[in-house]
Write a protein that holds these residues in place. Structure first.
Motif, mmCIF file in Angstrom:
data_model
loop_
_atom_site.group_PDB
_atom_site.id
_atom_site.type_symbol
_atom_site.label_atom_id
_atom_site.label_comp_id
_atom_site.label_asym_id
_atom_site.label_seq_id
_atom_site.Cartn_x
_atom_site.Cartn_y
_atom_site.Cartn_z
ATOM 1 N N MET A 145 0.954 -14.769 -7.188
ATOM 2 C CA MET A 145 1.898 -14.109 -8.085
ATOM 3 C C MET A 145 1.314 -12.811 -8.647
ATOM 4 S SD MET A 145 4.610 -15.868 -8.027
ATOM 5 C CE MET A 145 5.481 -15.212 -9.437
ATOM 6 N N ARG A 146 -0.021 -12.727 -8.728
ATOM 7 C CA ARG A 146 -0.647 -11.526 -9.256
ATOM 8 C C ARG A 146 -0.322 -10.315 -8.387
ATOM 9 N NH1 ARG A 146 -7.094 -11.296 -9.840
ATOM 10 N NH2 ARG A 146 -6.887 -11.565 -7.579
ATOM 11 N N ASP A 147 -0.183 -10.537 -7.074
ATOM 12 C CA ASP A 147 0.116 -9.435 -6.160
ATOM 13 C C ASP A 147 1.493 -8.831 -6.429
ATOM 14 O OD1 ASP A 147 -2.182 -9.056 -4.792
ATOM 15 O OD2 ASP A 147 -1.534 -9.964 -2.914
ATOM 16 N N LEU A 148 2.436 -9.640 -6.901
ATOM 17 C CA LEU A 148 3.754 -9.103 -7.234
ATOM 18 C C LEU A 148 3.632 -8.031 -8.314
ATOM 19 C CD1 LEU A 148 5.979 -12.326 -7.307
ATOM 20 C CD2 LEU A 148 6.098 -10.481 -5.631
ATOM 21 N N GLY A 149 2.836 -8.346 -9.339
ATOM 22 C CA GLY A 149 2.615 -7.377 -10.417
ATOM 23 C C GLY A 149 1.854 -6.153 -9.939
ATOM 24 N N ARG A 150 0.887 -6.361 -9.035
ATOM 25 C CA ARG A 150 0.114 -5.238 -8.518
ATOM 26 C C ARG A 150 1.012 -4.304 -7.713
ATOM 27 N NH1 ARG A 150 -5.304 -5.473 -8.838
ATOM 28 N NH2 ARG A 150 -5.551 -4.007 -7.114
ATOM 29 N N GLY A 151 1.897 -4.896 -6.913
ATOM 30 C CA GLY A 151 2.799 -4.080 -6.112
ATOM 31 C C GLY A 151 3.708 -3.233 -6.987
ATOM 32 N N PHE A 152 4.287 -3.843 -8.023
ATOM 33 C CA PHE A 152 5.138 -3.098 -8.935
ATOM 34 C C PHE A 152 4.336 -2.029 -9.674
ATOM 35 C CE2 PHE A 152 7.316 -2.546 -13.064
ATOM 36 C CZ PHE A 152 8.553 -2.123 -12.598
ATOM 37 N N GLN B 225 -0.961 5.963 8.974
ATOM 38 C CA GLN B 225 -0.993 6.661 10.254
ATOM 39 C C GLN B 225 -2.109 7.693 10.273
ATOM 40 O OE1 GLN B 225 2.863 7.891 11.898
ATOM 41 N NE2 GLN B 225 1.922 9.825 12.538
ATOM 42 N N ARG B 226 -2.378 8.330 9.129
ATOM 43 C CA ARG B 226 -3.484 9.289 9.055
ATOM 44 C C ARG B 226 -4.823 8.596 9.210
ATOM 45 N NH1 ARG B 226 -4.542 11.190 4.592
ATOM 46 N NH2 ARG B 226 -2.997 10.292 3.182
ATOM 47 N N ARG B 227 -4.860 7.306 8.964
ATOM 48 C CA ARG B 227 -6.092 6.542 9.097
ATOM 49 C C ARG B 227 -6.217 5.887 10.468
ATOM 50 N NH1 ARG B 227 -4.802 7.154 3.907
ATOM 51 N NH2 ARG B 227 -6.381 6.866 2.282
ATOM 52 N N GLY B 228 -5.323 6.235 11.355
ATOM 53 C CA GLY B 228 -5.388 5.712 12.717
ATOM 54 C C GLY B 228 -4.942 4.275 12.849
ATOM 55 N N VAL B 229 -4.166 3.767 11.878
ATOM 56 C CA VAL B 229 -3.696 2.379 11.914
ATOM 57 C C VAL B 229 -2.372 2.337 12.659
ATOM 58 C CG1 VAL B 229 -3.076 0.361 10.547
ATOM 59 C CG2 VAL B 229 -4.838 1.933 9.712
ATOM 60 N N GLU B 230 -2.338 1.626 13.773
ATOM 61 C CA GLU B 230 -1.130 1.537 14.585
ATOM 62 C C GLU B 230 -0.087 0.629 13.923
ATOM 63 O OE1 GLU B 230 -0.466 3.182 17.285
ATOM 64 O OE2 GLU B 230 -2.414 4.177 17.434
ATOM 65 N N ALA B 231 1.129 0.681 14.451
ATOM 66 C CA ALA B 231 2.255 -0.036 13.847
ATOM 67 C C ALA B 231 1.990 -1.537 13.745
ATOM 68 C CB ALA B 231 3.528 0.226 14.650
ATOM 69 N N ARG B 232 1.444 -2.144 14.809
ATOM 70 C CA ARG B 232 1.196 -3.591 14.771
ATOM 71 C C ARG B 232 0.156 -3.940 13.717
ATOM 72 N NH1 ARG B 232 1.118 -5.630 21.124
ATOM 73 N NH2 ARG B 232 3.305 -5.087 21.583
ATOM 74 N N GLU B 233 -0.870 -3.095 13.583
ATOM 75 C CA GLU B 233 -1.890 -3.343 12.565
ATOM 76 C C GLU B 233 -1.303 -3.194 11.164
ATOM 77 O OE1 GLU B 233 -5.954 -1.612 13.630
ATOM 78 O OE2 GLU B 233 -4.599 -0.439 14.907
ATOM 79 N N ARG B 234 -0.438 -2.193 10.996
ATOM 80 C CA ARG B 234 0.201 -2.010 9.689
ATOM 81 C C ARG B 234 1.032 -3.229 9.329
ATOM 82 N NH1 ARG B 234 1.467 3.343 11.719
ATOM 83 N NH2 ARG B 234 3.666 2.775 11.948
ATOM 84 N N LEU B 235 1.777 -3.737 10.296
ATOM 85 C CA LEU B 235 2.602 -4.912 10.045
ATOM 86 C C LEU B 235 1.740 -6.121 9.693
ATOM 87 C CD1 LEU B 235 5.462 -6.015 10.007
ATOM 88 C CD2 LEU B 235 5.269 -6.489 12.448
ATOM 89 N N ALA B 236 0.611 -6.272 10.387
ATOM 90 C CA ALA B 236 -0.290 -7.388 10.102
ATOM 91 C C ALA B 236 -0.871 -7.277 8.695
ATOM 92 C CB ALA B 236 -1.406 -7.437 11.139
ATOM 93 N N LEU B 237 -1.237 -6.059 8.289
ATOM 94 C CA LEU B 237 -1.772 -5.854 6.939
ATOM 95 C C LEU B 237 -0.752 -6.266 5.880
ATOM 96 C CD1 LEU B 237 -3.551 -2.376 7.262
ATOM 97 C CD2 LEU B 237 -4.648 -4.557 6.722
ATOM 98 N N LEU B 238 0.492 -5.870 6.079
ATOM 99 C CA LEU B 238 1.531 -6.169 5.093
ATOM 100 C C LEU B 238 1.912 -7.641 5.091
ATOM 101 C CD1 LEU B 238 3.787 -3.019 5.550
ATOM 102 C CD2 LEU B 238 2.329 -3.561 3.603
ATOM 103 N N ARG B 239 1.929 -8.250 6.268
ATOM 104 C CA ARG B 239 2.222 -9.684 6.316
ATOM 105 C C ARG B 239 1.144 -10.489 5.624
ATOM 106 N NH1 ARG B 239 4.414 -10.142 12.597
ATOM 107 N NH2 ARG B 239 6.612 -9.649 12.147
ATOM 108 N N GLY B 240 -0.076 -9.982 5.648
ATOM 109 C CA GLY B 240 -1.162 -10.667 4.953
ATOM 110 C C GLY B 240 -1.082 -10.522 3.446
ATOM 111 N N ARG B 241 -0.293 -9.552 2.961
ATOM 112 C CA ARG B 241 -0.121 -9.338 1.515
ATOM 113 C C ARG B 241 1.366 -9.206 1.207
ATOM 114 N NH1 ARG B 241 -4.621 -6.923 -0.793
ATOM 115 N NH2 ARG B 241 -3.603 -7.301 -2.787
ATOM 116 N N ARG B 242 2.148 -10.201 1.606
ATOM 117 C CA ARG B 242 3.603 -10.128 1.447
ATOM 118 C C ARG B 242 4.026 -9.938 -0.004
ATOM 119 N NH1 ARG B 242 3.705 -13.849 5.880
ATOM 120 N NH2 ARG B 242 5.101 -13.121 7.565
ATOM 121 N N GLN B 243 3.379 -10.647 -0.919
ATOM 122 C CA GLN B 243 3.777 -10.538 -2.325
ATOM 123 C C GLN B 243 3.491 -9.145 -2.864
ATOM 124 O OE1 GLN B 243 2.404 -13.734 -4.815
ATOM 125 N NE2 GLN B 243 2.945 -15.306 -3.330
ATOM 126 N N LEU B 244 2.424 -8.520 -2.414
ATOM 127 C CA LEU B 244 2.139 -7.146 -2.805
ATOM 128 C C LEU B 244 3.262 -6.227 -2.312
ATOM 129 C CD1 LEU B 244 -0.102 -5.266 -4.076
ATOM 130 C CD2 LEU B 244 -0.863 -4.874 -1.723
#
Length: 285
Positions: free
Chosen positions: A1-8, A187-206
């Motif tokens: 739940m802390r990630d929800l607050g961090r995201g906001f 994208q400026r950091r060379g992170v491809e679309a699949r990697e970006r999606l994986a990062l966000l799925r790992g922090r869904r609440q954020l």
């Protein structure tokens, strides 16, 4: 739940950042205004001729008696407009980012510079960055369209369609918004679309904490235009956390990567060494 607050919190930090950098805010409004005009024209056209389209698409109802034919086609027209409105909210960010790629790229870089003193660069020519952005945006729009159609169909379920489905729709929309917005910095950091999606799925609440309130705000006409620059700035700050570029102690959910990065950048004297030299010249570790 802390990630929800961090995201906001990142959403609010982004809005504060552009408020303190008026020039960047003004430039960042232009792509949103252009996209808003295009979407407004499309929605007005749908409002004017949507009923005619529904009538053309449902010839089997021509012989129905009144008032059933009017109720049936009126209901379909309202649903068609609601679906178009949902898709416009989901795709607005993708289209705006595509139209304003150079503007938002520059804004994102300045956010990084305000934090670290330098901005990471992809090293790709502008045409290549535009191509990657367009390709990834199209993929996200197609996925969003599939979700939109699915949620549209689920909306017919009694009770659930009027209570649960709208909430799920906002969460899905928020996630797609975050995926698009963080792409500018990642994208400026060379992170491809699949990697970006994986990062966000790992922090869904954020992602939900950032994207869901933004999706709600985007439902209000014109608000999306004024929030877009701050959303890009906030998403850049959030992307830094996803990549572990901001500090972090042993209890930090970002893990040791953030702490290691903080240790490497905390001492200004390191700028004379090999690592500092790379940061000063190219913005790459």
């Amino acid at each position: 739940m802390r990630d929800l607050g961090r995201g906001f919190g990142y959403l609010m930090k982004g809005q504060r950042w552009v408020a303190q950098h008026g020039k960047q805010f003004g430039v960042g409004l232009l792509p949103g205004l252009i996209t808003l005009l295009l979407y407004a024209a499309a929605l007005v056209a749908l409002a004017l001729w949507g009923a005619d389209f529904v009538g053309w698409a449902t010839p089997f109802a021509d012989d129905w008696s009144s008032p059933w034919i009017g109720l049936f086609r009126g209901f379909l027209t309202a649903l068609l407009f609601a679906l178009a409105l949902l898709l416009s909210v989901i795709t607005f960010t993708a289209v705006t980012l595509l139209v304003g790629q150079p503007f938002y790229e520059s804004l994102s870089e300045k956010v990084d510079i305000s934090v670290d003193g330098y901005a990471r660069e992809s090293g790709l020519p502008l045409w290549r960055e535009l191509w990657i952005s367009a390709r990834d945006s199209l993929r996200i729009v197609l996925r969003a369209a599939v979700w939109g159609i699915l949620l549209f169909a689920l909306g017919f379920i009694p009770v659930v369609g009027q209570t649960v489905v709208p909430v799920v729709g906002l969460c899905v929309t928020g996630f797609f918004l975050v995926e698009e917005l963080t792409a500018v910095a990642l994208q400026r950091r060379g992170v491809e679309a699949r990697e970006r999606l994986a990062l966000l799925r790992g922090r869904r609440q954020l992602a939900w904490g950032f994207g869901t309130p933004l999706a709600v705000a985007f439902l209000v006409p014109f608000v999306a235009v004024f929030l877009m620059p701050g959303a890009v700035a906030g998403a850049t700050l959030m992307a830094r956390e996803l990549m572990g570029e901001d500090g972090g102690g042993p209890d930090d959910p970002r893990g040791p990567a953030g702490s290691a990065n903080a240790a490497n950048t905390a001492d200004p004297a390191d700028s004379t060494g090999p690592g500092g030299q790379a940061s000063a010249t190219g913005g790459r570790p």
